[in-house]
Design a protein around this motif. Structure first.
Motif, PDB file in Angstrom:
ATOM      1  N   ILE A  84     -54.368 -32.811-153.067  1.00 44.19           N
ATOM      2  CA  ILE A  84     -53.568 -31.931-153.933  1.00 44.19           C
ATOM      3  C   ILE A  84     -52.266 -32.573-154.409  1.00 44.19           C
ATOM      4  CG2 ILE A  84     -52.374 -29.690-154.039  1.00 44.19           C
ATOM      5  CD1 ILE A  84     -54.373 -28.762-151.833  1.00 44.19           C
ATOM      6  N   VAL A  85     -51.563 -33.254-153.486  1.00 42.94           N
ATOM      7  CA  VAL A  85     -50.204 -33.726-153.818  1.00 42.94           C
ATOM      8  C   VAL A  85     -50.237 -35.060-154.575  1.00 42.94           C
ATOM      9  CG1 VAL A  85     -49.114 -32.537-151.875  1.00 42.94           C
ATOM     10  CG2 VAL A  85     -49.947 -34.883-151.562  1.00 42.94           C
ATOM     11  N   SER A  86     -49.047 -35.443-155.115  1.00 40.03           N
ATOM     12  CA  SER A  86     -48.964 -36.731-155.821  1.00 40.03           C
ATOM     13  C   SER A  86     -48.921 -37.866-154.800  1.00 40.03           C
ATOM     14  CB  SER A  86     -47.707 -36.764-156.683  1.00 40.03           C
ATOM     15  OG  SER A  86     -46.597 -37.036-155.858  1.00 40.03           O
ATOM     16  N   LYS A  87     -49.163 -39.077-155.272  1.00 43.02           N
ATOM     17  CA  LYS A  87     -49.170 -40.258-154.399  1.00 43.02           C
ATOM     18  C   LYS A  87     -47.819 -40.499-153.736  1.00 43.02           C
ATOM     19  CE  LYS A  87     -52.649 -43.253-156.429  1.00 43.02           C
ATOM     20  NZ  LYS A  87     -52.745 -43.931-157.686  1.00 43.02           N
ATOM     21  N   ASN A  88     -46.733 -40.058-154.427  1.00 49.82           N
ATOM     22  CA  ASN A  88     -45.387 -40.291-153.886  1.00 49.82           C
ATOM     23  C   ASN A  88     -44.960 -39.283-152.836  1.00 49.82           C
ATOM     24  OD1 ASN A  88     -45.105 -42.433-155.591  1.00 49.82           O
ATOM     25  ND2 ASN A  88     -44.259 -41.158-157.246  1.00 49.82           N
ATOM     26  N   CYS A  89     -45.725 -38.220-152.711  1.00 53.72           N
ATOM     27  CA  CYS A  89     -45.352 -37.165-151.755  1.00 53.72           C
ATOM     28  C   CYS A  89     -45.427 -37.709-150.318  1.00 53.72           C
ATOM     29  CB  CYS A  89     -46.298 -35.986-151.937  1.00 53.72           C
ATOM     30  SG  CYS A  89     -46.081 -34.705-150.715  1.00 53.72           S
ATOM     31  N   ILE A  90     -44.413 -37.390-149.528  1.00 55.42           N
ATOM     32  CA  ILE A  90     -44.417 -37.811-148.118  1.00 55.42           C
ATOM     33  C   ILE A  90     -45.058 -36.686-147.299  1.00 55.42           C
ATOM     34  CG2 ILE A  90     -42.961 -38.403-146.126  1.00 55.42           C
ATOM     35  CD1 ILE A  90     -40.799 -39.245-148.254  1.00 55.42           C
ATOM     36  N   ILE A  91     -46.053 -37.053-146.509  1.00 52.61           N
ATOM     37  CA  ILE A  91     -46.721 -36.049-145.674  1.00 52.61           C
ATOM     38  C   ILE A  91     -46.339 -36.320-144.218  1.00 52.61           C
ATOM     39  CG2 ILE A  91     -48.934 -34.978-145.067  1.00 52.61           C
ATOM     40  CD1 ILE A  91     -50.087 -36.385-147.605  1.00 52.61           C
ATOM     41  N   THR A  92     -45.953 -35.244-143.535  1.00 53.65           N
ATOM     42  CA  THR A  92     -45.649 -35.381-142.112  1.00 53.65           C
ATOM     43  C   THR A  92     -46.250 -34.187-141.384  1.00 53.65           C
ATOM     44  OG1 THR A  92     -43.873 -35.793-140.505  1.00 53.65           O
ATOM     45  CG2 THR A  92     -43.372 -34.233-142.253  1.00 53.65           C
ATOM     46  N   ASP A  93     -46.186 -34.213-140.065  1.00 52.18           N
ATOM     47  CA  ASP A  93     -46.698 -33.097-139.273  1.00 52.18           C
ATOM     48  C   ASP A  93     -45.763 -32.894-138.093  1.00 52.18           C
ATOM     49  OD1 ASP A  93     -47.463 -35.384-137.758  1.00 52.18           O
ATOM     50  OD2 ASP A  93     -48.888 -34.141-136.693  1.00 52.18           O
ATOM     51  N   VAL A  94     -46.110 -31.917-137.243  1.00 53.94           N
ATOM     52  CA  VAL A  94     -45.248 -31.651-136.079  1.00 53.94           C
ATOM     53  C   VAL A  94     -46.067 -31.592-134.798  1.00 53.94           C
ATOM     54  CG1 VAL A  94     -43.497 -30.385-137.410  1.00 53.94           C
ATOM     55  CG2 VAL A  94     -45.440 -29.140-136.423  1.00 53.94           C
ATOM     56  N   ALA A  95     -47.316 -32.022-134.867  1.00 56.33           N
ATOM     57  CA  ALA A  95     -48.217 -31.834-133.727  1.00 56.33           C
ATOM     58  C   ALA A  95     -47.730 -32.575-132.484  1.00 56.33           C
ATOM     59  CB  ALA A  95     -49.619 -32.290-134.091  1.00 56.33           C
ATOM     60  N   SER A  96     -48.010 -31.972-131.342  1.00 52.18           N
ATOM     61  CA  SER A  96     -47.542 -32.494-130.054  1.00 52.18           C
ATOM     62  C   SER A  96     -48.268 -33.769-129.633  1.00 52.18           C
ATOM     63  CB  SER A  96     -47.721 -31.420-128.987  1.00 52.18           C
ATOM     64  OG  SER A  96     -47.205 -30.201-129.453  1.00 52.18           O
ATOM     65  N   LEU A  97     -49.295 -34.169-130.373  1.00 55.53           N
ATOM     66  CA  LEU A  97     -50.007 -35.428-130.101  1.00 55.53           C
ATOM     67  C   LEU A  97     -50.037 -36.251-131.371  1.00 55.53           C
ATOM     68  CD1 LEU A  97     -52.824 -34.015-127.914  1.00 55.53           C
ATOM     69  CD2 LEU A  97     -51.252 -35.808-127.259  1.00 55.53           C
ATOM     70  N   LYS A  98     -49.967 -37.563-131.225  1.00 56.14           N
ATOM     71  CA  LYS A  98     -49.819 -38.387-132.411  1.00 56.14           C
ATOM     72  C   LYS A  98     -50.933 -39.415-132.608  1.00 56.14           C
ATOM     73  CE  LYS A  98     -47.630 -37.006-134.654  1.00 56.14           C
ATOM     74  NZ  LYS A  98     -47.677 -35.570-134.483  1.00 56.14           N
ATOM     75  N   GLU A  99     -51.498 -39.974-131.531  1.00 59.35           N
ATOM     76  CA  GLU A  99     -52.399 -41.118-131.697  1.00 59.35           C
ATOM     77  C   GLU A  99     -53.640 -40.773-132.534  1.00 59.35           C
ATOM     78  OE1 GLU A  99     -53.776 -42.915-128.035  1.00 59.35           O
ATOM     79  OE2 GLU A  99     -54.717 -44.588-129.118  1.00 59.35           O
ATOM     80  N   PHE A 100     -54.275 -39.611-132.251  1.00 58.77           N
ATOM     81  CA  PHE A 100     -55.523 -39.310-132.978  1.00 58.77           C
ATOM     82  C   PHE A 100     -55.237 -39.058-134.456  1.00 58.77           C
ATOM     83  CE2 PHE A 100     -56.030 -34.707-133.940  1.00 58.77           C
ATOM     84  CZ  PHE A 100     -54.891 -34.196-133.314  1.00 58.77           C
ATOM     85  N   ILE A 101     -54.023 -38.616-134.765  1.00 59.02           N
ATOM     86  CA  ILE A 101     -53.660 -38.339-136.163  1.00 59.02           C
ATOM     87  C   ILE A 101     -53.366 -39.662-136.890  1.00 59.02           C
ATOM     88  CG2 ILE A 101     -51.970 -37.199-137.662  1.00 59.02           C
ATOM     89  CD1 ILE A 101     -51.691 -35.062-135.395  1.00 59.02           C
ATOM     90  N   ILE A 102     -52.590 -40.531-136.241  1.00 63.62           N
ATOM     91  CA  ILE A 102     -52.261 -41.817-136.870  1.00 63.62           C
ATOM     92  C   ILE A 102     -53.538 -42.659-137.032  1.00 63.62           C
ATOM     93  CG2 ILE A 102     -50.974 -43.986-136.535  1.00 63.62           C
ATOM     94  CD1 ILE A 102     -49.255 -41.642-137.569  1.00 63.62           C
ATOM     95  N   ASP A 103     -54.435 -42.619-136.048  1.00 66.20           N
ATOM     96  CA  ASP A 103     -55.711 -43.353-136.174  1.00 66.20           C
ATOM     97  C   ASP A 103     -56.485 -42.859-137.400  1.00 66.20           C
ATOM     98  OD1 ASP A 103     -55.193 -44.832-133.976  1.00 66.20           O
ATOM     99  OD2 ASP A 103     -56.582 -43.797-132.631  1.00 66.20           O
ATOM    100  N   HIS A 104     -56.523 -41.528-137.556  1.00 73.59           N
ATOM    101  CA  HIS A 104     -57.239 -40.928-138.685  1.00 73.59           C
ATOM    102  C   HIS A 104     -56.656 -41.431-140.012  1.00 73.59           C
ATOM    103  CE1 HIS A 104     -59.445 -37.648-140.708  1.00 73.59           C
ATOM    104  NE2 HIS A 104     -58.354 -37.440-141.415  1.00 73.59           N
ATOM    105  N   ILE A 105     -55.332 -41.428-140.100  1.00 72.20           N
ATOM    106  CA  ILE A 105     -54.649 -41.844-141.341  1.00 72.20           C
ATOM    107  C   ILE A 105     -54.864 -43.345-141.590  1.00 72.20           C
ATOM    108  CG2 ILE A 105     -52.387 -42.107-142.470  1.00 72.20           C
ATOM    109  CD1 ILE A 105     -53.041 -39.190-142.186  1.00 72.20           C
ATOM    110  N   ASN A 106     -54.698 -44.136-140.541  1.00 73.16           N
ATOM    111  CA  ASN A 106     -54.816 -45.596-140.710  1.00 73.16           C
ATOM    112  C   ASN A 106     -56.240 -46.008-141.096  1.00 73.16           C
ATOM    113  OD1 ASN A 106     -52.139 -45.958-140.183  1.00 73.16           O
ATOM    114  ND2 ASN A 106     -52.400 -46.644-138.066  1.00 73.16           N
TER     115      ASN A 106
END
Ligand code: NAP
Length: 293
Positions: A84-106
């Motif tokens: 939905i968003v433009s390429k320049n939009c910064i996406i962040t989250d607040v989830a209490s766990l990070k590794e599975f999310i960063i792996d998904h993105i990478n």
């Protein structure tokens, strides 16, 4: 930061609502998405949003998107947001766990402007009614950039987060999850175990007496047992390997402390005196973590 910057918050619960509350005094355009119409109406009636909807497409022109849904919805929400968003939009989250999310993105085969986030503040409550203006004031906020995130995006996000009063700590996602197992997830499990141990103790007289006598010590050490079950389940199950490893190490540590109590009282006393003074140094009088290496 330009005046017309648009911040979108998806998931208007305790954390999403508190982000809106803490950003509201700044000149930002705030857009919110939640599952229920009622939540949107409430956020608008509290003057927390310029625009809100149950339709995620309203985030289209956002400059920064905070994903504040339950942990188990974060990946599917990211997948939707990037369409939905433009390429320049910064996406962040607040989830209490990070590794599975960063792996998904990478693992995407195209760049995604994603920086993982985890505000180190919360309560056992759930929902927008419990959102607070100053939840993040003086709290730490972990950021775990994905491989696609650039320095200028990181600086932009840091600036917005600084409006909440939080102090940013940049860290590696894998190390973050090991660390939160120690300071958040195992304390949760210990609180649950201690409460259940006392509450279901087989000797009825002792059980009833303990529950009648229990005061602030028991209340404080078991506070996390009241954590919202969806969050508790997601944290303990998704971080199971780190939680199990930490419990194993802690059991050994506890055994050695008990051995010291049994075999060398002098050593034990000086050990617990040291623990007491170090623990006092870690928090300010108003309960904020003031440790900085
Ligand atoms: P919460 O109070 O239950 O809020 C979650 C909100 O997300 C709910 O209000 C719900 O909205 C909304 N939601 C659920 N599914 C959604 C979807 N598919 N799309 C849009 N909105 C959706 O939970 P929370 O404590 O704020 O936790 C949210 C996140 O913060 C989690 O990732 C958690 O790990 C993280 N976190 C929590 C704490 C804490 O102490 N609570 C601390 C740090 C980080 P409706 O009300 O409209 O159904």
């Amino acid at each position: 930061m330009p005046k017309e910057i648009t911040i979108a918050v998806i998931g208007l619960g305790l954390i999403g609502g508190s982000i809106l509350r803490s950003l509201r005094p700044n000149k930002l355009r705030l857009v919110g998405v939640s599952r229920n119409e009622e939540t949107i109406k409430k956020a608008i009636s509290l003057n927390l949003l310029d625009k809100g909807s149950t339709d995620i497409n309203i985030i289209k022109n956002a400059d920064i998107v905070f994903i504040c849904t339950p942990i188990n919805k974060v990946l599917s929400t990211i997948d939707e947001v990037i369409k939905i968003v433009s390429k320049n939009c910064i996406i962040t989250d607040v989830a209490s766990l990070k590794e599975f999310i960063i792996d998904h993105i990478n693992n995407y085969d195209f760049p995604v402007n994603f920086i993982g986030g985890h505000p180190m503040a919360g309560t056992e409550h759930q929902g927008i009614d419990y959102a607070l203006d100053n939840l993040f004031e003086g709290a730490k906020w972990a950021l775990t950039p994905s491989k696609w995130a650039g320095i200028s995006e990181l600086e932009k996000l840091k600036e917005i987060i600084s409006y909440t009063g939080a102090n940013i700590i940049i860290c590696d996602a894998q190390e973050h999850d090991k660390s939160v197992a120690q300071i958040s997830h195992v304390p949760l499990l210990l609180g649950q175990a201690l409460f259940d141990f006392v509450n279901s103790y087989p000797e009825i007289n002792i059980r009833e007496l303990s529950l009648k006598l229990a005061a602030s010590g028991f209340r404080d050490t078991t506070r996390l047992a009241g954590t919202n079950p969806e969050l508790a389940k997601d944290m303990l199950i998704k971080n199971k390997a780190n939680v199990k490893k930490t419990v194993k190490e802690l059991k050994l540590f506890l055994d050695s402390l008990c051995l010291e109590l049994d075999s060398n009282e002098e050593e034990f006393i000086s050990h617990i005196e040291k623990i007491s003074s170090q623990r006092k140094l870690m928090y300010s009088k108003d309960g904020k973590n003031i440790f900085n290496s």
